[in-house]
Design a protein around this motif. Sequence first.
Motif, mmCIF file in Angstrom:
data_model
loop_
_atom_site.group_PDB
_atom_site.id
_atom_site.type_symbol
_atom_site.label_atom_id
_atom_site.label_comp_id
_atom_site.label_asym_id
_atom_site.label_seq_id
_atom_site.Cartn_x
_atom_site.Cartn_y
_atom_site.Cartn_z
ATOM 1 N N VAL A 321 0.850 -1.184 0.000
ATOM 2 C CA VAL A 321 0.000 0.000 0.000
ATOM 3 C C VAL A 321 0.889 1.238 0.000
ATOM 4 O O VAL A 321 1.827 1.338 0.804
ATOM 5 C CB VAL A 321 -0.931 0.029 1.231
ATOM 6 C CG1 VAL A 321 -1.799 1.284 1.206
ATOM 7 C CG2 VAL A 321 -1.802 -1.223 1.271
ATOM 8 N N ARG A 322 0.572 2.161 -0.915
ATOM 9 C CA ARG A 322 1.315 3.414 -0.964
ATOM 10 C C ARG A 322 0.339 4.582 -1.119
ATOM 11 O O ARG A 322 -0.782 4.399 -1.599
ATOM 12 C CB ARG A 322 2.316 3.414 -2.130
ATOM 13 C CG ARG A 322 3.502 2.480 -1.933
ATOM 14 C CD ARG A 322 4.426 2.462 -3.123
ATOM 15 N NE ARG A 322 4.975 3.782 -3.403
ATOM 16 C CZ ARG A 322 5.718 4.063 -4.483
ATOM 17 N NH1 ARG A 322 5.971 3.105 -5.371
ATOM 18 N NH2 ARG A 322 6.184 5.278 -4.678
ATOM 19 N N THR A 323 0.796 5.747 -0.727
ATOM 20 C CA THR A 323 -0.001 6.960 -0.861
ATOM 21 C C THR A 323 0.664 7.883 -1.869
ATOM 22 O O THR A 323 1.883 8.107 -1.806
ATOM 23 C CB THR A 323 -0.135 7.682 0.490
ATOM 24 O OG1 THR A 323 -0.771 6.806 1.424
ATOM 25 C CG2 THR A 323 -0.969 8.939 0.345
ATOM 26 N N PHE A 324 -0.129 8.391 -2.802
ATOM 27 C CA PHE A 324 0.397 9.242 -3.864
ATOM 28 C C PHE A 324 -0.232 10.629 -3.784
ATOM 29 O O PHE A 324 -1.376 10.790 -3.366
ATOM 30 C CB PHE A 324 0.096 8.637 -5.237
ATOM 31 C CG PHE A 324 0.860 7.376 -5.516
ATOM 32 C CD1 PHE A 324 2.081 7.420 -6.171
ATOM 33 C CD2 PHE A 324 0.370 6.141 -5.116
ATOM 34 C CE1 PHE A 324 2.797 6.263 -6.422
ATOM 35 C CE2 PHE A 324 1.076 4.980 -5.365
ATOM 36 C CZ PHE A 324 2.293 5.042 -6.023
ATOM 37 N N ASP A 325 0.544 11.605 -4.207
ATOM 38 C CA ASP A 325 0.066 12.979 -4.312
ATOM 39 C C ASP A 325 -0.048 13.311 -5.794
ATOM 40 O O ASP A 325 0.956 13.506 -6.474
ATOM 41 C CB ASP A 325 1.053 13.926 -3.621
ATOM 42 C CG ASP A 325 0.652 15.388 -3.755
ATOM 43 O OD1 ASP A 325 -0.397 15.669 -4.362
ATOM 44 O OD2 ASP A 325 1.402 16.258 -3.259
ATOM 45 N N ILE A 326 -1.278 13.342 -6.303
ATOM 46 C CA ILE A 326 -1.466 13.631 -7.724
ATOM 47 C C ILE A 326 -1.989 15.047 -7.945
ATOM 48 O O ILE A 326 -2.363 15.419 -9.058
ATOM 49 C CB ILE A 326 -2.427 12.623 -8.379
ATOM 50 C CG1 ILE A 326 -3.839 12.784 -7.826
ATOM 51 C CG2 ILE A 326 -1.922 11.204 -8.208
ATOM 52 C CD1 ILE A 326 -4.880 12.061 -8.649
ATOM 53 N N ALA A 327 -1.999 15.836 -6.880
ATOM 54 C CA ALA A 327 -2.507 17.201 -6.983
ATOM 55 C C ALA A 327 -1.391 18.214 -7.149
ATOM 56 O O ALA A 327 -1.652 19.364 -7.490
ATOM 57 C CB ALA A 327 -3.330 17.551 -5.748
#
Length: 369
Positions: A321-327
Motif C-alpha cells: 500500500v502506498r499513498t500518492f500525491d497527484i494534486a
Amino acid sequence: MNTDQPTNSVKKPIQNSSGFSLLEILVVLTVMGFLIAMVAPRLGGISSSAVDTVCDSNQNRMVTMMSTFFEQTNRFPSKLTNLVEETADNTYQIPAVSDDNPENGPETLASEFMERNHFRIHYLDDDEAAELKNMGITRVLNLNAYDAYNEDGSGFKDDYDESINNDVTLATTVTKAPTLEEITVPTDTGTTPFAVAMVGIGHNDTDWDLHEDEKNWGEPDWFGRIVLGFGPENSLVTGGIVANAAHCPGGIQNADNVTYNDYNLVLPRLEATADRFEADIASLGFGATAIDGLEELQAVAYDDEPADGYVIADNDDNLKVRTFDIASAQERWQYATQCPEGHMFPADDEEFWGIDIDDDGTIGTVVTP
C-alpha cells in the motif's frame, strides 16, 4: 616383346549397406518428439525473458541519453510525438486501440499500453502551453495514424470494434491531417485549441473526463501527466545524442496488431495542470471534496487482481500500500519513460496498481462519484 605389366591390384568387395528400417525411424522421431516437448517450454521462457531484457536495455539507454540531454540543456527534447489524432481543425482524439485481431489489420496503440495508462484527451490552457514551451517543448509531431478508418476517413474499417478504445469515443468520420504533422505549441489556446494525451484524466475542452476504473493501472504517479513519444525526428536523434529511435522488441512481435512502437517520455506533472486540478476539484469526480483527497490518494500494488471492494485498511492479501500525491506539480527532473506496452524502467513494485479514486477506502471496478 610383351610390354604388359602384371597388376597387383585386387578389387575389394563393396560392403553391404542398408538404410534404417521404418521401425527405427519411428523410434527416432518419437524420441525427438519427447525432447522437443520437454525443451520447447523452456525455450519459450528464454525468448520471453530475452524480449524483456532487450526492452529494459533500450529504456535504460533512453533514460541515460535523456539525462545527458537534460543536464546539457536543462530542457526536454523538441519534436516529440504527440499521441493524438486531429479529427478536424483543432479537434483531437486518442488514436485507435488494438482490438488484438490481426485479421482486420493493425491499429495504433497496444491494448496493454492503453489499459495501463487510461489515456484521456487533454486540451491545454494558456498556462500549460506556456509551461511546455518553457520546458523546451515548442514543437511536436501529431501522430495522426488513423489506423481504425477507411482510406478516405469516412468510417471505420471492416470488423473494427471501436468500443475497445477504453471508453474513449472515436469520431465516426475524420478529416485526415498529415501523418506526423509538425505543430507549434500555440500561445493562445482559446484561438488555437491544442490537445495532448494525459494519463487517467483530461479536460475535453468542456469538462474534465476522468477514467473511472480503479483497477489495473500502470503507475499511479503518472496520473495527470502528459505522455509524448521518442520518434525518429526528436532532437535526441537529430542532435546526435542517440543514433536512432529504438523500437520495442515486444511491439515488433506484435506488428500485425499495432503500428505505434516508440518509447515514450512521461513528463512531470505541470504546475499549471496542478493549478487546474485545485481550481476545479469539485467537478473532477473524485470522492474527496478537498484537494487533500488528491494529495493522499491510496493505491495497492498487485500481480493477481483483488476482488471488487477490496478493503485497503484490512489488506487481507497483504498487498503493498502506498499513498500518492497527484494534486501537486513535480520538478522537471521527475520525468519517466515507458515502452509502447506501458511498462516503465526500472520496474516499480508489482505488475498492476489499484487506485482508490473515489476515496471510499476500497478498490472497486467502477467509481460512483
